[in-house]
Design an enzyme around this catalytic site. Structure first.
Site, short mmCIF file in Angstrom:
data_model
loop_
_atom_site.label_atom_id
_atom_site.label_comp_id
_atom_site.label_asym_id
_atom_site.label_seq_id
_atom_site.Cartn_x
_atom_site.Cartn_y
_atom_site.Cartn_z
N SER A 231 5.72 47.42 112.03
CA SER A 231 5.17 47.72 110.72
C SER A 231 6.13 48.62 109.93
O SER A 231 7.27 48.25 109.70
CB SER A 231 3.79 48.34 110.88
OG SER A 231 3.07 48.32 109.68
N ASP A 455 -0.74 37.97 108.73
CA ASP A 455 -0.75 39.42 108.93
C ASP A 455 -1.28 40.08 107.66
O ASP A 455 -0.73 39.89 106.59
CB ASP A 455 0.68 39.89 109.22
CG ASP A 455 0.76 41.36 109.63
OD1 ASP A 455 -0.01 42.18 109.08
OD2 ASP A 455 1.60 41.68 110.49
N HIS A 483 -2.08 41.87 112.93
CA HIS A 483 -0.90 42.64 112.55
C HIS A 483 0.11 42.67 113.68
O HIS A 483 -0.21 43.04 114.80
CB HIS A 483 -1.34 44.05 112.20
CG HIS A 483 -0.26 44.92 111.65
ND1 HIS A 483 0.71 44.46 110.79
CD2 HIS A 483 0.00 46.25 111.84
CE1 HIS A 483 1.52 45.46 110.47
NE2 HIS A 483 1.11 46.55 111.09
#
Length: 514
Positions: A231, A455, A483
């Site tokens: 991320s 996502d 995610h």
């Protein structure tokens, strides 16, 4: 409209529990046989390191056993790289020593910005990295500057944070009174950060964190950085590669952020990503007996939007003294979208809300915010998240607010009214220093980027974009929900990542993992 910046993308947020819903070993002075044997790394070469930074790269680390099976230490870094002699801060570091033949260190970052890398490894090692990586690498977690157990940003007291995050607004949704309340809440938060963070705020930037990452590489004895970032951790990893291309080893960037897009576009693209994930959830929900919604997906989402507005106008009681409003329900929905395994918790939360009980939804919101009790939080991720974003994203003002509003309502109609939040960055006491631009990182060698097709937090197109920007970007596509892509049960993704990090086998660019 002031669109909120990056909604937290933390890989470890997927861990809802049922109760609540090639370097040789010669770099090391000793070869440990297990976690109980402390060894001291021999720092890597300081060739090319500025003279005034050499003491940081050659510092001796004091490792100690922590949490029985791990080893912990602290590393000193300059607060200000322009004046490294003036003040130092500490980074908290944890390692799980390699269980087999060691190739060096693999540094990890769980995202955020503001998530604790120490907590990720300490509490969720097998979630963070697969067994093959644990066999071959010392797995390193660290709290970046401003975060967690490192020298940290501090803003509100726990009780004040409860009010900031959960107190319902008195003004009606969309009213000037609501906007005034939100701005006041953001101003109070920013003022508290300025007062309580001991001069840290100007230096809580990804550029500085990338410099810190190179010091960690050096003191751990690695000539090149091997790294797995999730991320926001992809932005940190890409920034490192841009600043230190010759020291970049094997980098995997999972659930990428596009470094070239503006803060407004980040917020709008994320809103569309969460809307898409919510549509996938609802498509699944209406096929189950437990689902509280009926009809087709469009009707169910319309009914959900009605529920959110109803809850906002008349907040629901929960199992404690707080009440659940539309904003907290939006937080609960966001938390559940990070992992498809969490959809059943969202169904419970929405069923409860329809029956007038906000307790399960509030538990999801608490999980997202790291709240463990009244005025008690497990970390400072809210504060650090804000500090990094306010420094990394240039101020755009309100020039395109009408266009942004139109796009938001077109691409995320279910959640549009609840996507905005306090404009804390508009009140931030330090001017942002970050720039938004493509990252090419010329001269690094292959960098693997993973994107998941639905996502919600880091939409797939961002991974495509980053892989295209990087001079030697290699894209892996995971087809699925949730995610990030590695460690999500897809053997195609996991095998490609582990072969690359362990053997140096670069995956085929464009590899698609169904």
């Amino acid at each position: 409209m002031k669109t909120s910046l990056l909604r937290r993308g933390v890989a470890a947020i997927a861990l809802l529990v049922t109760t609540s819903l090639t370097l040789s070993a010669c770099l090391y002075s000793q070869i440990p046989k297990g976690a109980g044997e402390i060894y001291q790394n021999v720092p890597a070469s300081t060739e090319g390191v500025p003279e005034n930074l050499v003491p940081f790269y050659t510092q001796e680390l004091d490792w100690k056993i922590c949490n029985t099976t791990f080893q912990c230490t602290t590393v000193e870094v300059p607060l200000d790289y322009a004046h490294p002699e003036e003040r130092t801060i500490e980074l908290s570091v944890i390692r799980s020593v390699a269980m087999g033949k060691r190739q060096g260190s693999l540094l990890t970052n769980p995202g955020g910005p503001g998530a604790s890398g120490v907590a990720l490894i300490r509490d969720s090692l097998s979630f963070a990295v697969g067994k093959p990586l644990r066999e071959n690498y010392d797995i390193i977690g660290f709290d970046p500057r401003g975060v967690g157990e490192s020298t940290a940003v501090s803003c509100l007291s726990g009780t004040e944070k409860d009010a900031f995050l959960y107190d319902p607004y008195t003004g009606a949704l969309g009213s000037d009174e609501r906007r005034t309340e939100m701005d006041a809440r953001g101003q109070a938060f920013a003022d508290a950060c300025a007062e309580n963070s001991d001069g840290l705020l100007p230096y809580i930037t990804t550029v500085n964190a990338a410099n810190d990452l190179d010091i960690l590489r050096g003191v751990l004895g690695d000539e090149k950085l091997n790294y797995l970032g999730y991320s926001y951790g992809t932005f940190l990893g890409a920034s490192y590669a841009q600043q230190f291309p010759q020291r970049a080893g094997r980098l995997v960037l999972d659930g990428a952020i596009d470094p070239s897009v503006s803060g407004t576009d980040v917020g709008l693209t994320q809103a569309a990503g969460f809307e898409s994930a919510l549509r996938a959830y609802m498509s699944d929900c209406i096929t189950t007996r437990e689902c509280p919604f009926t009809g087709d997906v469009d009707q169910a989402l319309t009914d959900l939007s009605t529920l959110m507005h109803t809850v906002d106008a008349s907040p629901l009681p929960t199992s404690d003294t707080r009440t659940l409003d539309g904003s907290s329900l939006m937080t609960a929905i966001s938390a559940a979208m990070y992992n498809q395994d969490n959809w059943s918790y969202l169904t419970q939360a929405l069923s409860g809300a329809l029956e007038g009980d906000g307790s399960v939804a509030m538990s999801l919101a608490d999980f997202y915010n790291g709240r463990v009790g009244p005025g008690e939080y497990e970390d400072n991720s809210t504060e650090a998240f804000t500090a990094y974003n306010c420094m990394d994203y240039p101020d755009e003002g309100d020039a395109d607010s009408a266009a942004a509003e139109e796009r938001l309502r077109a691409e995320a109609p279910t959640i549009a009214d609840f996507w905005d939040g306090p404009n804390t960055c508009g009140s931030w006491p330090v001017a942002p220093t970050g720039v938004r631009a493509p990252i090419a990182a010329e001269g690094t060698g292959p960098i693997v980027v993973i994107g998941t097709t639905n996502d919600p937090a880091t939409p797939y197109q961002w991974s495509v974009n980053l892989a295209d920007q990087l001079a030697e970007g290699v894209l892996i596509t995971r087809v699925g929900e949730g995610h990030t892509g590695y460690g999500k049960g897809n053997n195609c993704v996991d095998d490609a990542v582990e072969s690359y990090l362990i053997d140096g086998t670069t995956p085929e660019d464009g590899l698609r993992c169904e």
